[in-house]
Write a protein that holds these residues in place. Structure first.
Motif, PDB file in Angstrom:
ATOM      1  N   LEU A   1       0.834  -1.211   0.000  1.00 37.38           N
ATOM      2  CA  LEU A   1       0.000   0.000   0.000  1.00 37.38           C
ATOM      3  C   LEU A   1       0.866   1.257   0.000  1.00 37.38           C
ATOM      4  CD1 LEU A   1      -2.833  -1.034   2.491  1.00 37.38           C
ATOM      5  CD2 LEU A   1      -2.956  -0.891  -0.008  1.00 37.38           C
ATOM      6  N   GLN A   2       1.943   1.247   0.768  1.00 35.78           N
ATOM      7  CA  GLN A   2       2.850   2.401   0.768  1.00 35.78           C
ATOM      8  C   GLN A   2       3.467   2.598  -0.624  1.00 35.78           C
ATOM      9  OE1 GLN A   2       5.635   2.940   4.149  1.00 35.78           O
ATOM     10  NE2 GLN A   2       4.607   1.176   5.052  1.00 35.78           N
TER      11      GLN A   2
ATOM     12  N   ALA B   1       1.532   6.581  -6.997  1.00 36.31           N
ATOM     13  CA  ALA B   1       0.446   7.498  -7.339  1.00 36.31           C
ATOM     14  C   ALA B   1       0.885   8.953  -7.169  1.00 36.31           C
ATOM     15  CB  ALA B   1      -0.774   7.205  -6.467  1.00 36.31           C
ATOM     16  N   ALA B   2       1.590   9.256  -6.082  1.00 36.87           N
ATOM     17  CA  ALA B   2       2.062  10.620  -5.858  1.00 36.87           C
ATOM     18  C   ALA B   2       3.071  11.036  -6.931  1.00 36.87           C
ATOM     19  CB  ALA B   2       2.693  10.725  -4.464  1.00 36.87           C
TER      20      ALA B   2
ATOM     21  N   ALA C   1       2.689  14.119  -9.828  1.00 36.31           N
ATOM     22  CA  ALA C   1       3.668  15.212  -9.956  1.00 36.31           C
ATOM     23  C   ALA C   1       4.402  15.182 -11.286  1.00 36.31           C
ATOM     24  CB  ALA C   1       4.677  15.120  -8.811  1.00 36.31           C
ATOM     25  N   TYR C   2       4.381  14.047 -11.982  1.00 37.56           N
ATOM     26  CA  TYR C   2       5.243  13.845 -13.154  1.00 37.56           C
ATOM     27  C   TYR C   2       5.031  14.894 -14.241  1.00 37.56           C
ATOM     28  CZ  TYR C   2       7.173  11.602 -17.324  1.00 37.56           C
ATOM     29  OH  TYR C   2       7.880  11.345 -18.474  1.00 37.56           O
TER      30      TYR C   2
ATOM     31  N   LEU D   1      12.716  10.852  -5.286  1.00 41.49           N
ATOM     32  CA  LEU D   1      12.436  10.322  -6.623  1.00 41.49           C
ATOM     33  C   LEU D   1      11.778  11.317  -7.564  1.00 41.49           C
ATOM     34  CD1 LEU D   1      10.997   6.857  -5.491  1.00 41.49           C
ATOM     35  CD2 LEU D   1      13.262   7.277  -6.454  1.00 41.49           C
ATOM     36  N   VAL D   2      11.159  12.373  -7.051  1.00 39.25           N
ATOM     37  CA  VAL D   2      10.253  13.160  -7.882  1.00 39.25           C
ATOM     38  C   VAL D   2      10.970  13.894  -9.017  1.00 39.25           C
ATOM     39  CG1 VAL D   2      10.295  15.185  -6.324  1.00 39.25           C
ATOM     40  CG2 VAL D   2       8.330  14.779  -7.840  1.00 39.25           C
ATOM     41  N   ILE D   3      12.093  14.554  -8.762  1.00 39.86           N
ATOM     42  CA  ILE D   3      12.774  15.285  -9.838  1.00 39.86           C
ATOM     43  C   ILE D   3      13.439  14.340 -10.837  1.00 39.86           C
ATOM     44  CG2 ILE D   3      14.678  16.857 -10.367  1.00 39.86           C
ATOM     45  CD1 ILE D   3      13.918  18.527  -7.996  1.00 39.86           C
ATOM     46  N   PRO D   4      14.184  13.314 -10.395  1.00 40.00           N
ATOM     47  CA  PRO D   4      14.779  12.408 -11.398  1.00 40.00           C
ATOM     48  C   PRO D   4      13.754  11.789 -12.345  1.00 40.00           C
ATOM     49  CG  PRO D   4      15.804  12.054  -9.266  1.00 40.00           C
ATOM     50  CD  PRO D   4      14.662  12.987  -9.033  1.00 40.00           C
TER      51      PRO D   4
END
Length: 565
Positions: free
Chosen positions: A9-10, A16-17, A21-22, A266-269
């Motif tokens: 679930l995590q 999903a998050a 943001a992608y 992880l979001v920017i890469p």
């Protein structure tokens, strides 16, 4: 709820998050790096540093900017540490020794954040905020700038409507400032507010004597922790304010902040693949790179969860879980997800101690770094590393069909493939060379702190291999059984960090310059469709085969031997 289900679930919430943001973040960064306008604050910065932000640079000039700025950063950070004893807000800490000051300066400028010291027992507020935190921003922005320069090399079509001519890659100073001011700082401010609201500390307090639950007392100090915690994750830096890093409740208070910090890593890469697709004029090319990164990341995460939940061995089975070295606040699942995120990027932050993972779990951490930090990799460095591997994959495909390879309309000739080959040879040379030297020198062997039976065997070898793999790949995490605060390790790991960061940049920018000078090649029926799943699969295979052929003997002597013993 079972721990396995909670982990799934995590992971689902995290994906999903990242998916939400992608697109907006990727499009925003594409707009930032393609905008002809400068913000007022940016113009002030350009005047202060004497830079002409509108001047276009060819790759040698761009490289000189990268190296000059980074060399100045090493010098300033080294001097801050050496002069700490006489500065205000030093909390009474002495100046840092020369070899450790060099190691730390090289580490933070190279976006590695290897720490051979305990932050709360060595660094005062000035060094932490004016030195280390500043480098967390600008070293990340430097990596992003180099990645954008390579993308422009692919995208440039002689003239592209921005005033750039053949061979011009933009302006390093403009890319550096924009990445910092428009991307990293706004997200870091918002992220710091989230962490403070969840319990992370943000102050300049001194040292306090606090009581312990079991009696007695200990000393602890505050600091601007939340602001540094955010950029250490967002910029894939990793150096913690405290020795326990993200396992410390002042840095990472609860399960929500733990997942939030993984998201920041992880979001920017991942979003940079969208930026890449927008800048080259074909978002499907970005999706192919994203798919490659995502498959490797999810595969490694699944393997790590299986390895740690299986907790092989009589001791772990008796305990019921592989919990040694892990925070009870997070458990096995969250620790495993965090571990993969931090070793597949160049972050190196930890919420558990990697040396305490199962033998095969430690092998997964090592292999993640040995891939070259490209899935999704560091901020900027992950994208340009993956694009270099794409060049190799296209070359291999061309050999198989007897056709001159091309990628994104640019021919991959002798010069381009030589530069790509040099890129992928730098870090293995540093890792294996320094590891071999350390295993034959008595002083280096004496830094293994485990028992003789363990330290002299496969786990001790893994500690040394991990140290140089982490340093040369600009990760920064470590196996805890190695005393790296010695002149040998401070110097050699410092050199590995600098050479592992900036030598690849030389080859990346030279490759970008070579591509930018080419005329585009028209697409034909025989052109390899690099936006298709077939190419993504070829790219995954190329990465795994090259890494396996390079490092398998070393892995067999370390984690594989320990896991099978």
């Amino acid at each position: 709820m079972s721990p396995v289900l909670a982990s799934v679930l995590q992971l689902t919430a995290l994906v999903a998050a990242l998916a939400l943001a992608y697109r907006p973040l990727g499009d925003y960064m594409a707009a930032v790096y393609s905008s002809p306008q400068h913000l007022r604050v940016e113009k002030v910065i350009y005047r202060c540093i004497g830079a002409d932000a509108n001047a276009q640079m060819r790759w040698p000039a761009y490289l000189r900017g990268v190296l000059a700025f980074s060399a100045a950063g090493v010098l300033v950070l080294y001097l801050l540490q050496r002069l700490q004893g006489g500065m205000p807000l030093s909390l009474g800490f002495a100046s840092i020794s020369p070899d450790q000051a060099f190691n730390t300066a090289a580490s933070f400028v190279a976006n590695t954040n290897w720490q051979s010291y305990s932050g709360e027992q060595a660094m005062g507020h000035v060094v932490q905020t004016a030195g280390l935190a500043v480098q967390n921003f600008v070293s990340a922005a430097t990596g992003m700038a180099v990645a954008i320069a390579l993308v422009r090399g692919f995208a440039l079509r002689r003239t592209d409507g921005t005033g750039r001519r053949a061979g011009e890659l933009g302006n390093f100073w403009a890319d550096l400032v924009r990445g910092t001011v428009r991307v990293l700082v706004p997200i870091a401010v918002l992220g710091a507010l989230v962490l403070v609201a969840c319990g992370a500390i943000q102050n300049f307090s001194g040292i306090h004597e606090v009581g312990q639950f079991m009696g007695g007392s200990q000393q602890t100090n505050g600091g601007a922790v939340a602001s540094q915690e955010v950029i250490k994750e967002l910029g894939t830096n990793g150096g913690g304010y405290f020795n326990a890093n993200s396992a410390h409740p002042f840095e990472n208070p609860d399960a929500f902040t733990n997942l939030f910090e993984i998201f920041l890593i992880l979001v920017i890469p991942f979003a940079l693949t969208r930026t890449f697709g927008k800048l080259v004029g074909n978002v499907r090319q970005g999706y192919a790179i994203l798919a490659t990164m995502g498959v490797i990341w999810l595969g490694f995460t699944a393997l790590m969860l299986w390895t740690e939940f299986a907790h092989g061995g009589p001791a772990l089975q008796a305990a019921g879980a592989a919990m040694e070295g892990k925070e009870t606040r997070f458990g096995v699942g969250s620790s495993a997800i965090f571990s993969v995120a931090t070793t597949l990027t160049s972050t190196g932050a930890v919420d558990s101690f990697h040396s305490s993972f199962t033998a095969f779990g430690g092998g997964i951490q090592l292999l993640g770094m040995m891939l070259g930090e490209i899935a999704p990799g560091g901020v900027g460095s992950g994208l340009y590393g993956m694009l270099v591997m794409a060049v190799i994959a296209v070359f291999i495909a061309g050999l198989m069909v007897g056709r001159t390879p091309e990628y994104l309309g640019k021919k991959i000739g002798t010069r381009e493939i030589k530069l790509a080959a040099c890129y992928i040879l730098v870090t293995p040379t540093l890792v294996l060379g320094f590891t071999a030297a350390s295993m034959v020198l008595p002083d280096a062997l004496g830094s293994m702190l485990n028992t003789k039976a363990l330290g002299a065997g496969s786990h001790g070898f893994s500690e040394v291999l991990y140290a140089f793999t982490s340093g040369a790949n600009n990760n920064g995490s470590a196996f805890g059984g190695l005393n790296a605060n010695t002149p040998w390790y401070n110097t050699t790991i410092g050199l590995a960090m600098l050479l592992g960061r900036f030598l690849p940049m030389v080859f990346v920018l030279a490759l970008a310059g070579s591509l930018a000078e080419q005329k585009p090649v028209p697409e034909t029926a025989g052109t390899l469709r690099t936006e298709k799943p077939l190419f993504a699969g070829l790219l995954v295979g190329t990465i795994l085969i090259i890494t396996g052929l390079t490092y398998f003997p070393a892995l067999a002597l370390g984690p594989l031997a320990e896991g099978l013993s």
